[in-house]
Scaffold this active site. Structure first.
Site, PDB file in Angstrom:
ATOM      1  N   SER A   3      14.168   9.470   8.245  1.00 30.13           N
ATOM      2  CA  SER A   3      13.787   8.296   7.460  1.00 30.13           C
ATOM      3  C   SER A   3      12.342   8.496   7.022  1.00 30.13           C
ATOM      4  O   SER A   3      11.468   8.754   7.853  1.00 30.13           O
ATOM      5  CB  SER A   3      13.928   7.045   8.335  1.00 30.13           C
ATOM      6  OG  SER A   3      13.440   5.919   7.648  1.00 30.13           O
ATOM      7  N   LYS A  40      16.589   9.456   4.162  1.00 25.61           N
ATOM      8  CA  LYS A  40      16.546   8.036   3.789  1.00 25.61           C
ATOM      9  C   LYS A  40      15.149   7.731   3.275  1.00 25.61           C
ATOM     10  O   LYS A  40      14.154   8.095   3.910  1.00 25.61           O
ATOM     11  CB  LYS A  40      16.872   7.193   5.027  1.00 25.61           C
ATOM     12  CG  LYS A  40      16.539   5.723   4.894  1.00 25.61           C
ATOM     13  CD  LYS A  40      17.215   4.927   6.004  1.00 25.61           C
ATOM     14  CE  LYS A  40      16.245   4.015   6.726  1.00 25.61           C
ATOM     15  NZ  LYS A  40      16.921   3.217   7.766  1.00 25.61           N
ATOM     16  N   LYS A  59      12.421   4.866   2.203  1.00 22.37           N
ATOM     17  CA  LYS A  59      12.050   3.463   2.231  1.00 22.37           C
ATOM     18  C   LYS A  59      11.621   3.090   0.820  1.00 22.37           C
ATOM     19  O   LYS A  59      10.906   3.871   0.160  1.00 22.37           O
ATOM     20  CB  LYS A  59      10.893   3.254   3.207  1.00 22.37           C
ATOM     21  CG  LYS A  59      11.301   3.443   4.660  1.00 22.37           C
ATOM     22  CD  LYS A  59      12.208   2.318   5.089  1.00 22.37           C
ATOM     23  CE  LYS A  59      12.403   2.302   6.589  1.00 22.37           C
ATOM     24  NZ  LYS A  59      13.242   1.175   7.008  1.00 22.37           N
ATOM     25  N   ASP A 117      16.413   2.325   1.847  1.00 19.95           N
ATOM     26  CA  ASP A 117      16.337   1.153   2.724  1.00 19.95           C
ATOM     27  C   ASP A 117      15.192   0.260   2.251  1.00 19.95           C
ATOM     28  O   ASP A 117      14.040   0.689   2.189  1.00 19.95           O
ATOM     29  CB  ASP A 117      16.085   1.606   4.175  1.00 19.95           C
ATOM     30  CG  ASP A 117      16.108   0.440   5.165  1.00 19.95           C
ATOM     31  OD1 ASP A 117      16.357  -0.708   4.741  1.00 19.95           O
ATOM     32  OD2 ASP A 117      15.878   0.692   6.370  1.00 19.95           O
ATOM     33  N   GLU A 134      20.569   0.231   1.775  1.00 15.18           N
ATOM     34  CA  GLU A 134      20.445  -0.529   3.029  1.00 15.18           C
ATOM     35  C   GLU A 134      19.605  -1.792   2.849  1.00 15.18           C
ATOM     36  O   GLU A 134      18.488  -1.724   2.328  1.00 15.18           O
ATOM     37  CB  GLU A 134      19.822   0.403   4.079  1.00 15.18           C
ATOM     38  CG  GLU A 134      19.698  -0.200   5.471  1.00 15.18           C
ATOM     39  CD  GLU A 134      19.153   0.830   6.477  1.00 15.18           C
ATOM     40  OE1 GLU A 134      19.108   2.038   6.162  1.00 15.18           O
ATOM     41  OE2 GLU A 134      18.759   0.409   7.578  1.00 15.18           O
ATOM     42  N   ASP A 183      21.650  -3.923   7.784  1.00 20.11           N
ATOM     43  CA  ASP A 183      20.904  -3.626   9.008  1.00 20.11           C
ATOM     44  C   ASP A 183      20.475  -4.976   9.602  1.00 20.11           C
ATOM     45  O   ASP A 183      21.200  -5.566  10.408  1.00 20.11           O
ATOM     46  CB  ASP A 183      19.710  -2.720   8.646  1.00 20.11           C
ATOM     47  CG  ASP A 183      18.754  -2.442   9.791  1.00 20.11           C
ATOM     48  OD1 ASP A 183      18.934  -3.004  10.879  1.00 20.11           O
ATOM     49  OD2 ASP A 183      17.795  -1.655   9.606  1.00 20.11           O
ATOM     50  N   LYS A 228      22.124  -0.868  15.526  1.00 18.30           N
ATOM     51  CA  LYS A 228      20.985  -0.644  16.424  1.00 18.30           C
ATOM     52  C   LYS A 228      21.231  -1.522  17.640  1.00 18.30           C
ATOM     53  O   LYS A 228      21.348  -2.748  17.503  1.00 18.30           O
ATOM     54  CB  LYS A 228      19.674  -1.101  15.771  1.00 18.30           C
ATOM     55  CG  LYS A 228      19.213  -0.275  14.587  1.00 18.30           C
ATOM     56  CD  LYS A 228      17.972  -0.884  13.947  1.00 18.30           C
ATOM     57  CE  LYS A 228      17.549  -0.064  12.733  1.00 18.30           C
ATOM     58  NZ  LYS A 228      16.579  -0.781  11.882  1.00 18.30           N
ATOM     59  N   GLY A 231      17.431   3.540  13.731  1.00 20.08           N
ATOM     60  CA  GLY A 231      16.339   3.898  14.643  1.00 20.08           C
ATOM     61  C   GLY A 231      15.182   2.935  14.519  1.00 20.08           C
ATOM     62  O   GLY A 231      15.035   2.244  13.511  1.00 20.08           O
TER      63      GLY A 231
END
Ligand code: SMG
Ligand code: MG
Length: 370
Positions: A135, A161, A163, A188, A213, A238, A262, A290
């Site tokens: 990520s 991934k 952000k 995400d 996400e 998430d 998670k 994570g």
């Protein structure tokens, strides 16, 4: 199993590099490590609440309070047959899933030590290695992002991934996709968008992302359902999914087609496995999220991700992605095929290195049965 001593340590650990999301910049990872003793054995757990409550309402401060005043007293006074009894034992304490999950993890580890069984096996895991991804926090410009992506691909990561946040999204995704046409790529937003900005996600559809996400605020399942109806890229939730009940509602509404699990966000591994089972029954892929875990939480994530329904790579990178010095041994390394080995020793399968631990402790409290 009878727990007679619980210790809570607040840690502050420097990150190898800062991690920026749509809402916050993390430079040091702060978390709680929880140590339990009982029946002549010990167990460790990690509470993933952060110093600042930007991801969810929980913080280190609230978790400390809820553990100290409610959760620890609730288990010091009773006998537990199995870790899966823990959630019902503390069901009278509303909310605070990260605080609960941290203590539950320590109880799972303890139970594994007592039984001589690795956590993965206790949870129903089947894989010995799990596919992982990296990520990447928000970078100052596209050029820097491309360099960071390249470095991680050179390290062996096969899924990336990114952000994103409003204004730092489409251009970044486009550049990475252009440089890496076949890369498993996903984004995400950590709930940073409002529904007026849904065009951005329609435009993203062309980049063949694995998933988008948590674009919208966690309370707004309907907004996610409306988006999912307009884009072919799977929406993944998430922050919105805090229980198996919410997972069921989100799937019934078609608010997402993939779920990030998670344990910390849903109150522990017991609830995480329930969400996994629900999704498996409905053929909905899940993957393990994570929270920049130390080796303690990382070991737990690897065990969870070994369950058969975790068919997408998890946000579980190697230890050196985040930490030069970690509290747990051995360190986790990336295999050449982009996987990490699931621990095979009893419980979490890692040892806490006391001298490293002492290095990072900010405060400690101990609770013992008198
Ligand atoms: O552990 O590699 C990791 C971090 C993965 O991006 C990650 N987590 O929303 O999924 C998420 C974020 C939340 C934590 S950011 C500090
Ligand atoms: Mg997320």
């Amino acid at each position: 199993m009878k727990i007679d001593t619980v210790e809570i340590h607040q840690l502050s650990m420097p990150l190898v590099s800062q991690f920026e999301t749509s809402k916050h910049v993390e430079r040091d990872r702060e978390c709680l490590l929880i140590h339990v003793e009982g029946d002549g054995n010990e167990g460790w757990g990690e509470c993933v609440a952060q110093r600042v409550p930007w991801y969810s309402y929980e913080s280190i401060g609230t978790a400390w309070h809820v553990l100290e005043d409610f959760l620890v007293p609730a288990i010091l006074e009773t006998e537990l047959e199995a870790p899966s009894e823990f959630p019902e034992r503390v069901a009278g304490i509303k909310g605070h899933p990260m605080a609960k999950a941290g203590l539950e993890m320590a109880i799972w580890d303890l139970a594994g030590q007592i039984a001589g069984e690795p956590l993965a096996e206790m949870l129903g895991g089947e894989r010995t290695q799990v596919e992982v991804g990296v990520s990447i926090g928000i970078q100052e410009d596209v050029k820097t992002l491309l360099e960071v992506v390249r470095n991680h691909l050179n390290e062996g990561y096969r899924r990336v991934k990114l952000k994103i946040k409003p204004g730092m999204d489409l251009e970044y995704v486009e550049a990475v996709r252009e440089a890496h046409p076949d890369l498993a790529l996903q984004v995400d937003a950590n709930a940073a968008y409002d529904t007026n900005r849904s065009k951005i996600f329609e435009q993203m559809d062309q980049y063949e992302l694995v998933l988008i996400e948590q674009p919208y605020p966690e309370e707004d399942l309907l907004a996610h359902a409306e988006l999912q109806a307009r884009v072919s890229t799977p929406v993944c939730l998430d922050e919105s999914i805090d229980s198996v009940t919410m997972a069921r509602q989100a799937l019934d509404l078609d608010a997402c087609r993939i779920i990030n699990i998670k344990a910390g966000r849903v109150g522990g591994l017991t609830e995480a496995v329930k969400i996994h089972d629900l999704c498996s029954a409905r053929n909905v892929p899940v993957w393990c999220g994570g929270m920049l875990e130390t080796g303690v939480g990382r070991a737990s994530n690897l065990a969870l991700a070994s369950l058969p329904g975790f068919t997408l790579p998890g946000d579980i990178s190697a230890t050196d992605r985040y930490y030069e010095l970690d509290v747990a041994k051995p360190r986790f390394t990336l295999n050449s095929d982009g996987t990490i080995n699931v621990p095979t020793n009893p419980g979490l399968g890692v040892d806490v290195d006391q001298s490293a631990l002492e290095h990072f402790i900010v405060r400690t409290n101990q609770f013992t049965v008198r």
